[in-house]
Design an enzyme around this catalytic site. Structure first.
Site, mmCIF file in Angstrom:
data_model
loop_
_atom_site.group_PDB
_atom_site.id
_atom_site.type_symbol
_atom_site.label_atom_id
_atom_site.label_comp_id
_atom_site.label_asym_id
_atom_site.label_seq_id
_atom_site.Cartn_x
_atom_site.Cartn_y
_atom_site.Cartn_z
ATOM 1 C CB THR A 1 1.122 0.082 5.063
ATOM 2 O OG1 THR A 1 1.224 -1.248 4.377
ATOM 3 C CG2 THR A 1 2.242 0.281 5.468
ATOM 4 N N GLY A 2 -0.618 -2.401 6.310
ATOM 5 C CA GLY A 2 -0.268 -3.785 6.850
ATOM 6 C C GLY A 2 -1.456 -4.611 6.884
ATOM 7 N NE ARG B 1 -9.382 -7.156 3.501
ATOM 8 C CZ ARG B 1 -8.342 -6.394 3.666
ATOM 9 N NH1 ARG B 1 -8.198 -5.719 2.398
ATOM 10 N NH2 ARG B 1 -7.361 -6.330 4.402
ATOM 11 C CB THR C 1 -0.880 -0.075 1.133
ATOM 12 O OG1 THR C 1 -1.885 -1.155 1.200
ATOM 13 C CG2 THR C 1 -1.648 1.330 1.651
HETATM 14 N N1 ASP Z 1 -3.599 -2.452 4.571
HETATM 15 C C1 ASP Z 1 -3.978 -2.749 3.183
HETATM 16 C C2 ASP Z 1 -5.344 -3.583 3.340
HETATM 17 O O1 ASP Z 1 -5.285 -4.403 4.684
HETATM 18 C C3 ASP Z 1 -2.998 -3.601 2.776
HETATM 19 C C4 ASP Z 1 -1.549 -2.927 2.667
HETATM 20 O O2 ASP Z 1 -1.261 -2.176 3.667
HETATM 21 O O3 ASP Z 1 -0.934 -3.192 1.822
HETATM 22 O O4 ASP Z 1 -6.027 -3.569 2.524
#
Ligand code: ASP
Length: 325
Positions: A242-243, A219, A191
């Site tokens: 991000t996560g 989702r 992200t």
């Molecule tokens: N946080 C994002 C999600 O759960 C994924 C990511 O950070 O890459 O959609």
């Protein structure tokens, strides 16, 4: 007399140097299990250059006296167009082989916010989030309605093929073949996000993502959820996360960091560290970037790495990938 003047001038110069930065920006390109051994020096340099370029697009805005909001958007647009990152072009695939894009933006001076989930045709979802904030009476639009609003706003539309890349397709096939969980594929969240403080002391934050590889049933992660993946409040800070989105939503990460700063008086770094520790305690992984109105910025993550960069008016210029960089 002359000596007193000289001393006064010297003192002023010292305090000017010690002053907080007049503006600053921090960006991320996702957290995850990246490690030095699995990335060639050329790949590391390529990511570093991409991050520096996006950061410097924001620097240009801020140094010229532009708003934190414009700086955040300028940086994120470049990362969305770069297929290396999981946002815009290069977004991950859903289980059904489509790209569904989530993005959000928030203005700390007014706490106005805009978000979109599962957009499918807007080249730069962060621009769509900003249009929701500025040109609609709403905060959060989703799916076909978000696409329709985007067309009405005259934002650039692309064929969904624009977002698709062979590497993301390979990751989807791997997930299906190995029956991996959402958090197991490559474990690089990818992200993108940006936070900034401008010369007027206003903060802003934005986040954009394709979500998780193989996501299904509509989702939606934390990235477009105001208070989870993104938050900005001039009284405290601006945050982009991000996560593992499910954990970030449950911990209300971005708002929680700002609340700790506002009500407990914690520094950006202390608040970010504490909330990432909470995410870890729940079983989640990932990271955040934070900018405070005093010009300070912070990174915190509990993964081996997070693509990141920052800059400020005092001349700070940093990029990093791994913990300890
Ligand atoms: N946080 C994002 C999600 O759960 C994924 C990511 O950070 O890459 O959609």
């Amino acid at each position: 007399m002359r000596l007193a003047l000289l001393l006064g001038a010297l003192l002023m110069a010292t305090s000017a140097n010690a002053e907080a930065p007049r503006w600053s920006i921090a960006i991320h390109g996702g957290a995850g299990t990246m490690n030095r051994e699995s990335m060639t020096p050329a790949q590391q340099a390529e990511y570093g250059a991409a991050l520096a370029m996006a950061r410097d697009a924001g620097v240009k805005v801020l140094a010229a006296g532009g708003s934190a909001l414009d700086a955040v958007e300028a940086a994120i647009v470049l990362l969305e167009d770069d297929p290396k990152f999981n946002a815009g072009r290069g977004a991950v695939f859903t289980y059904n082989g489509t790209n569904e894009l989530d993005a959000s933006i928030m203005d700390g001076s007014t706490r106005a916010a805009g978000s979109v989930a599962a957009a499918t045709h807007t080249r730069n979802p962060i621009r769509l989030a900003r249009a929701v904030m500025e040109d609609s009476p709403h905060v959060f639009l989703s799916g076909p309605g978000a696409d329709e609003f985007s067309r009405e706003q005259g934002l650039e539309q692309v064929d969904p093929d624009w977002f698709a890349t062979p590497e993301r397709w390979r990751q989807l096939e791997e997930l299906k073949a190995k029956k991996l969980g959402w958090y197991d594929v490559d474990l690089k969240y990818g992200t993108v996000g940006a936070v900034a403080v401008d010369q007027k002391g206003h903060v802003a934050a934005g986040t954009s993502t394709g979500g998780l590889t193989g996501k299904r049933w509509g989702r939606i992660g934390d990235s477009p959820v105001i208070g989870a993946g993104t938050y900005a409040d001039d009284r405290a800070c601006a945050v982009s996360a991000t996560g593992a989105g499910e954990y970030f939503i449950r911990a209300g990460v971005a708002h929680e960091i700002c609340a700790r700063m506002r009500m407990k008086g914690e520094t950006a770094q202390d608040a970010a560290d504490a909330v990432i520790a909470e995410v870890g305690a729940l079983g989640g992984s990932g990271g955040v970037i934070v900018a405070a109105p005093d010009g300070s910025t912070a990174f915190a993550f509990n993964t081996p790495g997070m693509y990141r960069a920052r800059a400020d008016s005092s001349g700070l210029r940093e990029t990093g990938i791994f913990a300890g960089d």
